[in-house]
Design a protein around this motif. Structure first.
Motif, PDB file in Angstrom:
ATOM      1  N   ARG A  73       0.834  -1.209   0.000  1.00  0.00           N
ATOM      2  CA  ARG A  73       0.000   0.000   0.000  1.00  0.00           C
ATOM      3  C   ARG A  73       0.865   1.253   0.000  1.00  0.00           C
ATOM      4  O   ARG A  73       0.623   2.199  -0.761  1.00  0.00           O
ATOM      5  N   ASP A  74       1.889   1.261   0.851  1.00  0.00           N
ATOM      6  CA  ASP A  74       2.775   2.425   0.913  1.00  0.00           C
ATOM      7  C   ASP A  74       3.554   2.592  -0.386  1.00  0.00           C
ATOM      8  O   ASP A  74       3.758   3.712  -0.862  1.00  0.00           O
ATOM      9  N   LEU A  75       4.000   1.486  -0.967  1.00  0.00           N
ATOM     10  CA  LEU A  75       4.760   1.536  -2.214  1.00  0.00           C
ATOM     11  C   LEU A  75       3.887   2.034  -3.362  1.00  0.00           C
ATOM     12  O   LEU A  75       4.348   2.780  -4.233  1.00  0.00           O
ATOM     13  N   SER A 104      12.583   5.723 -21.927  1.00  0.00           N
ATOM     14  CA  SER A 104      13.625   4.960 -21.236  1.00  0.00           C
ATOM     15  C   SER A 104      14.150   5.732 -20.024  1.00  0.00           C
ATOM     16  O   SER A 104      14.243   5.188 -18.917  1.00  0.00           O
ATOM     17  N   LEU A 105      14.468   7.027 -20.219  1.00  0.00           N
ATOM     18  CA  LEU A 105      14.972   7.830 -19.107  1.00  0.00           C
ATOM     19  C   LEU A 105      13.896   8.040 -18.044  1.00  0.00           C
ATOM     20  O   LEU A 105      14.177   8.022 -16.843  1.00  0.00           O
ATOM     21  N   PHE A 106      12.675   8.225 -18.495  1.00  0.00           N
ATOM     22  CA  PHE A 106      11.570   8.453 -17.557  1.00  0.00           C
ATOM     23  C   PHE A 106      11.360   7.245 -16.658  1.00  0.00           C
ATOM     24  O   PHE A 106      11.286   7.364 -15.432  1.00  0.00           O
ATOM     25  N   SER A 107      11.265   6.064 -17.244  1.00  0.00           N
ATOM     26  CA  SER A 107      10.985   4.854 -16.456  1.00  0.00           C
ATOM     27  C   SER A 107      12.137   4.530 -15.502  1.00  0.00           C
ATOM     28  O   SER A 107      11.913   4.110 -14.366  1.00  0.00           O
ATOM     29  N   LYS A 108      13.386   4.749 -15.972  1.00  0.00           N
ATOM     30  CA  LYS A 108      14.531   4.477 -15.100  1.00  0.00           C
ATOM     31  C   LYS A 108      14.550   5.423 -13.905  1.00  0.00           C
ATOM     32  O   LYS A 108      14.847   5.012 -12.775  1.00  0.00           O
ATOM     33  N   LYS A 109      14.205   6.687 -14.136  1.00  0.00           N
ATOM     34  CA  LYS A 109      14.204   7.646 -13.031  1.00  0.00           C
ATOM     35  C   LYS A 109      13.093   7.343 -12.043  1.00  0.00           C
ATOM     36  O   LYS A 109      13.273   7.456 -10.823  1.00  0.00           O
ATOM     37  N   VAL A 110      11.929   6.935 -12.558  1.00  0.00           N
ATOM     38  CA  VAL A 110      10.818   6.567 -11.677  1.00  0.00           C
ATOM     39  C   VAL A 110      11.211   5.388 -10.789  1.00  0.00           C
ATOM     40  O   VAL A 110      10.985   5.397  -9.573  1.00  0.00           O
ATOM     41  N   LEU A 111      11.816   4.373 -11.371  1.00  0.00           N
ATOM     42  CA  LEU A 111      12.241   3.202 -10.595  1.00  0.00           C
ATOM     43  C   LEU A 111      13.281   3.590  -9.550  1.00  0.00           C
ATOM     44  O   LEU A 111      13.235   3.113  -8.406  1.00  0.00           O
ATOM     45  N   LYS A 112      14.210   4.462  -9.925  1.00  0.00           N
ATOM     46  CA  LYS A 112      15.251   4.878  -8.990  1.00  0.00           C
ATOM     47  C   LYS A 112      14.663   5.651  -7.816  1.00  0.00           C
ATOM     48  O   LYS A 112      15.020   5.415  -6.648  1.00  0.00           O
ATOM     49  N   LEU A 113      13.730   6.566  -8.098  1.00  0.00           N
ATOM     50  CA  LEU A 113      13.134   7.366  -7.032  1.00  0.00           C
ATOM     51  C   LEU A 113      12.284   6.510  -6.102  1.00  0.00           C
ATOM     52  O   LEU A 113      12.304   6.685  -4.877  1.00  0.00           O
ATOM     53  N   ILE A 114      11.527   5.576  -6.668  1.00  0.00           N
ATOM     54  CA  ILE A 114      10.703   4.696  -5.834  1.00  0.00           C
ATOM     55  C   ILE A 114      11.585   3.883  -4.902  1.00  0.00           C
ATOM     56  O   ILE A 114      11.282   3.701  -3.720  1.00  0.00           O
ATOM     57  N   GLN A 115      12.714   3.390  -5.440  1.00  0.00           N
ATOM     58  CA  GLN A 115      13.644   2.614  -4.611  1.00  0.00           C
ATOM     59  C   GLN A 115      14.233   3.476  -3.497  1.00  0.00           C
ATOM     60  O   GLN A 115      14.347   3.046  -2.346  1.00  0.00           O
ATOM     61  N   GLU A 116      14.598   4.723  -3.809  1.00  0.00           N
ATOM     62  CA  GLU A 116      15.177   5.602  -2.800  1.00  0.00           C
ATOM     63  C   GLU A 116      14.165   5.951  -1.722  1.00  0.00           C
ATOM     64  O   GLU A 116      14.487   5.948  -0.533  1.00  0.00           O
ATOM     65  N   TYR A 117      12.950   6.267  -2.113  1.00  0.00           N
ATOM     66  CA  TYR A 117      11.935   6.652  -1.139  1.00  0.00           C
ATOM     67  C   TYR A 117      11.467   5.477  -0.294  1.00  0.00           C
ATOM     68  O   TYR A 117      10.967   5.662   0.814  1.00  0.00           O
ATOM     69  N   SER A 118      11.624   4.258  -0.814  1.00  0.00           N
ATOM     70  CA  SER A 118      11.156   3.078  -0.080  1.00  0.00           C
ATOM     71  C   SER A 118      11.945   2.838   1.204  1.00  0.00           C
ATOM     72  O   SER A 118      11.495   2.091   2.070  1.00  0.00           O
ATOM     73  N   VAL A 119      13.109   3.477   1.336  1.00  0.00           N
ATOM     74  CA  VAL A 119      13.920   3.306   2.544  1.00  0.00           C
ATOM     75  C   VAL A 119      13.158   3.798   3.770  1.00  0.00           C
ATOM     76  O   VAL A 119      13.325   3.278   4.877  1.00  0.00           O
ATOM     77  N   MET A 133       7.779 -10.700  -5.431  1.00  0.00           N
ATOM     78  CA  MET A 133       8.089 -10.324  -6.812  1.00  0.00           C
ATOM     79  C   MET A 133       7.963  -8.815  -7.000  1.00  0.00           C
ATOM     80  O   MET A 133       8.774  -8.193  -7.700  1.00  0.00           O
ATOM     81  N   LEU A 134       6.975  -8.208  -6.358  1.00  0.00           N
ATOM     82  CA  LEU A 134       6.769  -6.769  -6.481  1.00  0.00           C
ATOM     83  C   LEU A 134       7.917  -5.990  -5.842  1.00  0.00           C
ATOM     84  O   LEU A 134       8.434  -5.019  -6.415  1.00  0.00           O
ATOM     85  N   LEU A 135       8.342  -6.416  -4.666  1.00  0.00           N
ATOM     86  CA  LEU A 135       9.445  -5.744  -3.988  1.00  0.00           C
ATOM     87  C   LEU A 135      10.764  -5.960  -4.729  1.00  0.00           C
ATOM     88  O   LEU A 135      11.605  -5.056  -4.770  1.00  0.00           O
ATOM     89  N   ASP A 136      10.938  -7.137  -5.302  1.00  0.00           N
ATOM     90  CA  ASP A 136      12.147  -7.400  -6.080  1.00  0.00           C
ATOM     91  C   ASP A 136      12.203  -6.509  -7.317  1.00  0.00           C
ATOM     92  O   ASP A 136      13.281  -6.049  -7.716  1.00  0.00           O
ATOM     93  N   TYR A 137      11.059  -6.272  -7.913  1.00  0.00           N
ATOM     94  CA  TYR A 137      11.016  -5.444  -9.119  1.00  0.00           C
ATOM     95  C   TYR A 137      11.508  -4.030  -8.831  1.00  0.00           C
ATOM     96  O   TYR A 137      12.249  -3.436  -9.628  1.00  0.00           O
TER      97      TYR A 137
END
Length: 315
Positions: A73-75, A104-119, A133-137
């Motif tokens: 839910r938080d993710l 390509s740049l947009f999706s990579k940045k979105v994934l990077k930001l989501i990973q950083e904020y998930s901390v 599987m969702l958390l691994d992605y």
């Protein structure tokens, strides 16, 4: 489709570009290609990953995650906010800096930001393949469900010719307005009386300590020379057993030790001390040193601890 996607991008605010072509008296509004393609692609992409439907209303979008684990839910909420932010940034670069949007740049940045904020996320996952599987992605650190271990707690009546006082202290804040509660029981498990008293502003520790001292003094009226004290404060129980109590309570404690032939002090958990807990909470509403005592069990004390009944504490 374009209208709903515009609202998703702009957080509910409809956005229209003033790019118009005049054809006679007709003005045709042109929508940039990044809105019609990348915007739809972004929300379709993130919705497909989570298996949820995005909505221009962030609250409604968050409700789509109802029933999922706390971390998911938080993710999902973080993903919604990141995509909104990055789509808006892409829109500004496209219009004001004339930059060509790159998926390509947009999706990579979105994934990077989501990973950083998930901390900063504190929720736990469910021990399921779907969550893993969702958390691994998104490369989020797994937070497995902490299994709670139930602890069986029993209440025991006092010995023959011994009185039991169940004591508890409560404070609304630490320190805060505090009260003490005591319930007296005999060897047949009958409730001899109950007491609530206000303690003014003090700490939780002192509320627990005063509950025991006041309870022992109050129990003298039944003329028992043997007493069993039960409290859910491990610190206070340890202090009394080792006689390392604060100096301002030492005189009263020594007087009690001289009065009773036998003093047994037992630590229990709150789950087997709920009647005293109820009395202590009532004491928080009384003025300092104002007390109310009851003969027998008060009417509002609907239930009391019973022997041979298991109470459970989840740790």
């Amino acid at each position: 489709m374009v209208d709903s996607m515009q609202r998703l991008c702009c957080g509910g605010r409809k956005f229209t570009l003033n790019l118009r072509l005049k054809t006679g008296n007709l003005f045709v509004v042109l929508v940039p290609l990044w809105i019609s393609f990348n915007l739809a692609r972004a929300w379709s992409w993130i919705s497909g990953i989570f298996g949820m439907s995005a909505n221009f209303d962030i609250v409604a979008s968050f409700k789509a995650a109802k029933g999922r684990s706390a971390i998911v839910r938080d993710l999902w909420l973080v993903a919604n906010l990141v995509i909104r932010s990055e789509l808006w940034a892409m829109r500004n670069k496209c219009i004001f800096e004339k930059q060509k949007p790159s998926w390509s740049l947009f999706s990579k940045k979105v994934l990077k930001l989501i990973q950083e904020y998930s901390v900063r996320l504190k929720g736990f996952m469910r021990n399921s393949v779907e969550d893993m599987m969702l958390l691994d992605y998104f490369r989020v650190v797994h937070r497995s469900v902490s299994h709670q271990q139930p602890i069986e707690v029993l209440w025991k009546p006092p010995d023959l010719n011994e009185i039991l006082i169940c004591c508890d202290g409560a404070a609304r804040g630490n320190p805060g307005i505090a009260g003490a509660g005591v319930v007296a029981r005999d060897s047949s498990c009958a409730v001899l009386g109950a007491l609530s008293i206000g303690l003014g502003v003090t700490t939780n520790y002192l509320a627990e300590l005063y509950a025991i001292i006041i309870g022992m003094e109050w129990a003298m009226q039944w003329n028992y020379d043997r007493i069993c004290v039960q409290s859910d404060s491990y610190g206070v129980v340890q202090a009394l057993q080792s006689s390392s109590i604060p100096w301002f309570a030492r005189t009263r404690w020594e007087r009690l030790c001289n009065h009773y032939i036998s003093i047994r002090i037992i630590h229990t958990f709150r789950e087997a001390n709920f009647s005293a807990d109820k009395m202590a909470k009532n004491g928080c509403y009384l003025d300092n040193e104002e007390g109310i005592q009851y003969e027998g069990r008060p009417d509002f004390l609907i239930s009391v601890e019973k022997p041979n009944v298991s109470y459970y504490r989840f740790k």
